[in-house]
Write a protein that holds these residues in place. Sequence first.
Motif, PDB file in Angstrom:
ATOM      1  N   LEU A  27       0.970  -1.131  -0.031  1.00  0.00           N
ATOM      2  CA  LEU A  27      -0.108  -0.076  -0.095  1.00  0.00           C
ATOM      3  C   LEU A  27       0.979   1.149  -0.036  1.00  0.00           C
ATOM      4  O   LEU A  27       2.207   1.487   0.985  1.00  0.00           O
ATOM      5  CB  LEU A  27      -0.840  -0.072   1.191  1.00  0.00           C
ATOM      6  N   SER A  28       0.554   2.239  -0.705  1.00  0.00           N
ATOM      7  CA  SER A  28       1.194   3.380  -0.737  1.00  0.00           C
ATOM      8  C   SER A  28       0.360   4.656  -1.258  1.00  0.00           C
ATOM      9  O   SER A  28      -0.765   4.460  -1.313  1.00  0.00           O
ATOM     10  CB  SER A  28       2.345   3.315  -2.048  1.00  0.00           C
ATOM     11  N   LEU A  29       1.096   5.857  -1.093  1.00  0.00           N
ATOM     12  CA  LEU A  29       0.470   7.111  -1.047  1.00  0.00           C
ATOM     13  C   LEU A  29       0.202   7.382  -2.579  1.00  0.00           C
ATOM     14  O   LEU A  29       1.217   7.244  -3.090  1.00  0.00           O
ATOM     15  CB  LEU A  29       0.845   8.045  -0.099  1.00  0.00           C
ATOM     16  N   CYS A  30      -0.886   8.037  -2.994  1.00  0.00           N
ATOM     17  CA  CYS A  30      -0.950   8.603  -4.341  1.00  0.00           C
ATOM     18  C   CYS A  30      -1.435  10.025  -4.202  1.00  0.00           C
ATOM     19  O   CYS A  30      -1.862  10.598  -5.214  1.00  0.00           O
ATOM     20  CB  CYS A  30      -1.836   7.956  -5.092  1.00  0.00           C
ATOM     21  N   SER A  31      -1.187  10.764  -3.128  1.00  0.00           N
ATOM     22  CA  SER A  31      -1.426  12.189  -2.836  1.00  0.00           C
ATOM     23  C   SER A  31      -0.221  12.847  -2.091  1.00  0.00           C
ATOM     24  O   SER A  31       0.361  12.346  -1.620  1.00  0.00           O
ATOM     25  CB  SER A  31      -2.817  12.435  -2.337  1.00  0.00           C
ATOM     26  N   SER A  32      -0.259  13.907  -2.111  1.00  0.00           N
ATOM     27  CA  SER A  32       0.711  14.888  -1.128  1.00  0.00           C
ATOM     28  C   SER A  32       0.334  14.947   0.344  1.00  0.00           C
ATOM     29  O   SER A  32       1.124  15.149   1.040  1.00  0.00           O
ATOM     30  CB  SER A  32       0.730  16.255  -1.916  1.00  0.00           C
ATOM     31  N   ASP A  33      -0.797  14.699   0.413  1.00  0.00           N
ATOM     32  CA  ASP A  33      -1.544  14.284   1.755  1.00  0.00           C
ATOM     33  C   ASP A  33      -1.377  13.084   2.574  1.00  0.00           C
ATOM     34  O   ASP A  33      -2.149  12.165   1.939  1.00  0.00           O
ATOM     35  CB  ASP A  33      -2.877  14.930   1.986  1.00  0.00           C
ATOM     36  N   ALA A  34      -0.518  12.810   3.424  1.00  0.00           N
ATOM     37  CA  ALA A  34      -0.208  11.424   4.153  1.00  0.00           C
ATOM     38  C   ALA A  34      -1.188  11.549   4.931  1.00  0.00           C
ATOM     39  O   ALA A  34      -0.738  11.511   6.229  1.00  0.00           O
ATOM     40  CB  ALA A  34       1.335  11.509   4.420  1.00  0.00           C
ATOM     41  N   GLY A  35      -2.505  11.144   4.581  1.00  0.00           N
ATOM     42  CA  GLY A  35      -3.662  10.874   5.764  1.00  0.00           C
ATOM     43  C   GLY A  35      -3.563   9.511   6.440  1.00  0.00           C
ATOM     44  O   GLY A  35      -3.814   9.376   7.406  1.00  0.00           O
ATOM     45  N   ILE A  36      -3.057   8.489   5.634  1.00  0.00           N
ATOM     46  CA  ILE A  36      -3.072   7.254   5.971  1.00  0.00           C
ATOM     47  C   ILE A  36      -1.663   6.312   5.681  1.00  0.00           C
ATOM     48  O   ILE A  36      -1.448   6.425   4.511  1.00  0.00           O
ATOM     49  CB  ILE A  36      -4.271   6.510   5.449  1.00  0.00           C
ATOM     50  N   THR A  37      -1.222   5.648   6.576  1.00  0.00           N
ATOM     51  CA  THR A  37      -0.069   4.900   6.350  1.00  0.00           C
ATOM     52  C   THR A  37      -0.263   3.615   6.796  1.00  0.00           C
ATOM     53  O   THR A  37      -1.174   3.261   7.535  1.00  0.00           O
ATOM     54  CB  THR A  37       1.206   5.362   6.843  1.00  0.00           C
ATOM     55  N   SER A  38       0.293   2.441   6.392  1.00  0.00           N
ATOM     56  CA  SER A  38       0.153   1.147   6.917  1.00  0.00           C
ATOM     57  C   SER A  38       1.488   0.444   7.212  1.00  0.00           C
ATOM     58  O   SER A  38       2.234   0.579   6.721  1.00  0.00           O
ATOM     59  CB  SER A  38      -0.555   0.223   5.613  1.00  0.00           C
ATOM     60  N   ASN A  39       1.276  -0.112   8.413  1.00  0.00           N
ATOM     61  CA  ASN A  39       2.349  -1.084   8.786  1.00  0.00           C
ATOM     62  C   ASN A  39       2.191  -2.424   8.089  1.00  0.00           C
ATOM     63  O   ASN A  39       3.316  -3.275   7.803  1.00  0.00           O
ATOM     64  CB  ASN A  39       2.264  -1.346  10.296  1.00  0.00           C
TER      65      ASN A  39
END
Length: 730
Positions: A27-39
């Motif tokens: 899972l990775s970010l696709c926006s400049s707003d890092a709202g959700i990250t996953s362990n």
Amino acid sequence: MRLLWIVPLVLLAPFALAIRLIESKALSLCSSDAGITSNHFSVVFTPQNQSLALAFDGISALSGKVTAELILSVYGYTALRRTLDPCDMGLEGLCPLHAGAFPVMTTNIKVPDDVVSQIPGIAYTVPDLDATVRVYINSTETGKSISCIEATLSNGKIVYQPGVGWATAVISGLGVAVSSVTSGLGHSKAATHIGTNVLALFAFMQSQAMIGMTSVHMPPIVQSWTQNFQWSMGVIHVGFLEKLCTWYQRSTGGEPSTVLANLSKTSIHVLKKRHSAYPIRLDLVERDSAAAIGNTEGTIVRGIQRVGFRAHIEPTNIFLTGLIFFIGFVTIVMLLFLICKTTLVFLMKSGKIKPTQQLQEMDWTLAAKGIFFRLIFIGFLQMCILCLWEFTQNDSPAEVVLAVVMLVSCVVTVGVAVLRVVAYAKQSITLHNNPAYVLYSNPICLNKWGIMYTQYQATAYYFLVVQLAYTVVKSLFISLSQPAPIVLTVALVIIETTMLLATSILRPWMNRNTNVCNLAIASINMVNSIFLLIFSDVFDQPPIISGVMGVVFFVYNCAFVLILLIIVLVASAYAVASKNPDTRYQPMRDDRDSFLQSRSTVQLTTELDALGATARGDVKLLASVDNDNSENPTPGTTSRPESSNSKNELPLSHGGNTEHDTSDESLPPLPNVSDLSVPLFPSETARRSPSILRGESPATVNSLTALTAETRRAQNSPSPWLRGAGYENA
């Protein structure tokens, strides 16, 4: 012949999986707003039971009621778009969304029939699925997107299979072994054709590997397919070698990379260009899952580094791994040659095997030099790319020194060989109007450097310079243009197009079949370079075009490799099963067979055979012809008594002095053509009167030579390489 069935099965093994599923573990970010990250993230969808198994553990910086807009893209085509409400789905912890750590979520979701029916069938069948699911997190109150996450999907099928690499490597080695044994048995035609086919196969596999080494954002199926041939460039994972390379780098002042060592702490996501509000141009992003939210910096791995990553090799170990495999391969082959030589000598001295004339006259030192050069020539492309690339990486000072030494050694070795071959050919043309005279009668030139020119027509010897320039220029762009993929792809299109035009116009290979085979290889390479240019998004085409072309790339390259493998297998099988495999091949039009060292007691039938014997100094064979002519003169002629005049004796060339050949590698002082008592080419008059071999004047010889060239080539539409080389009447 059973092996022929194994090859397509190995190449098409990824299609044999019957389980239909779609999964993702990154899972990775696709926006400049890092709202959700996953362990930890894992999702598996199985259409048979319409079940979506989800496992998720992460951190959120958002709060409040949200909805999710899910977009499924398959090969650039939007296959599914749906809005999801966590409250309606009963997802605890997401309705409403709270800032902080998510509770560990493990759940199975029933997917409706209408959703399952919208997923295209290729999502389950085509290997290396180029599909992503993107989720936009939207605020229920404002309706605006506040974050975006993306996951790459896989269907469990992949064309990168270790069996493919093993199969191609074994078949290539089998072809080399059969060629060597066939040559040792005296079947030079079959050995030359098999060796040429193996070289063509190996060169094409290296070109496939180089495509994978480019820094272009290729579709997943292209990356996996080209990964099958990275063994030809020495990119092979061996556990203890990786530890050795890491230790050596640290010991010599380098700093090893830790991309693979930290996989348990990272989320790896392979990306290519997307047409979206948040374009991402990374091949592979490493993101520390424990890092603070908002830190999206990562390590970019592309081109040669991407190849190493997929082979489970640390980026800083790629060069040293390739170097170790090359040196190890050369060492093993030379040790096998030494063992073979020692065993044969021991068996002959002990009387357990009968020493043949060929074994007794074998120059083991010259044979060892020839094998060593062949290994250098085969690995020349690999060393050029890896050594030049190491200059841009500077893994450690000692490794840079190794790269310099190896690159200079290979370039000097191959460069000197090219100059020597060209010099031999030019001297032969000057004295005998035929480059084949020296190239195929001089044992030094043939045994040491024959691999460079035997696949070409004798008069096309200088095409090896074109081939060497093609290799060097291509290596320069592959290794030094990694940061500029568009420059790299444009250069490859120009290089491959130029090579295709050169081979199409000149057609330098030894016969029609090898010309067709190599022209096909050049054509495929040019088409591949065009595909790479399209993959680089220089035309800004829709993503679906790149996705579909990736599948097409795999299909036609797979089919072509299979054809080349079958050609090598059939030729090798015929050589092993046939008592005389040379009968399968027609004589070369450059008359090289007349200048090759005879391995049997075949009688001389043409003046070209006599000239070849003269070039080699084969006194016994020439004497047998003299005796036969004196005992059985041709009707209409009278045999002449042997004259004591030295002018009427057959002169011996440098090729007959084997002791001098093995000790002095300088250009031999070849006899002047006016001193030869045999014509350079066979003539009708000479065939009717074999006594011409012993007494005709040079003027008569020259006139008969001109007559012969015209009559022998008039019916065969001579190649452009034969013009002006004594093969036709100027």
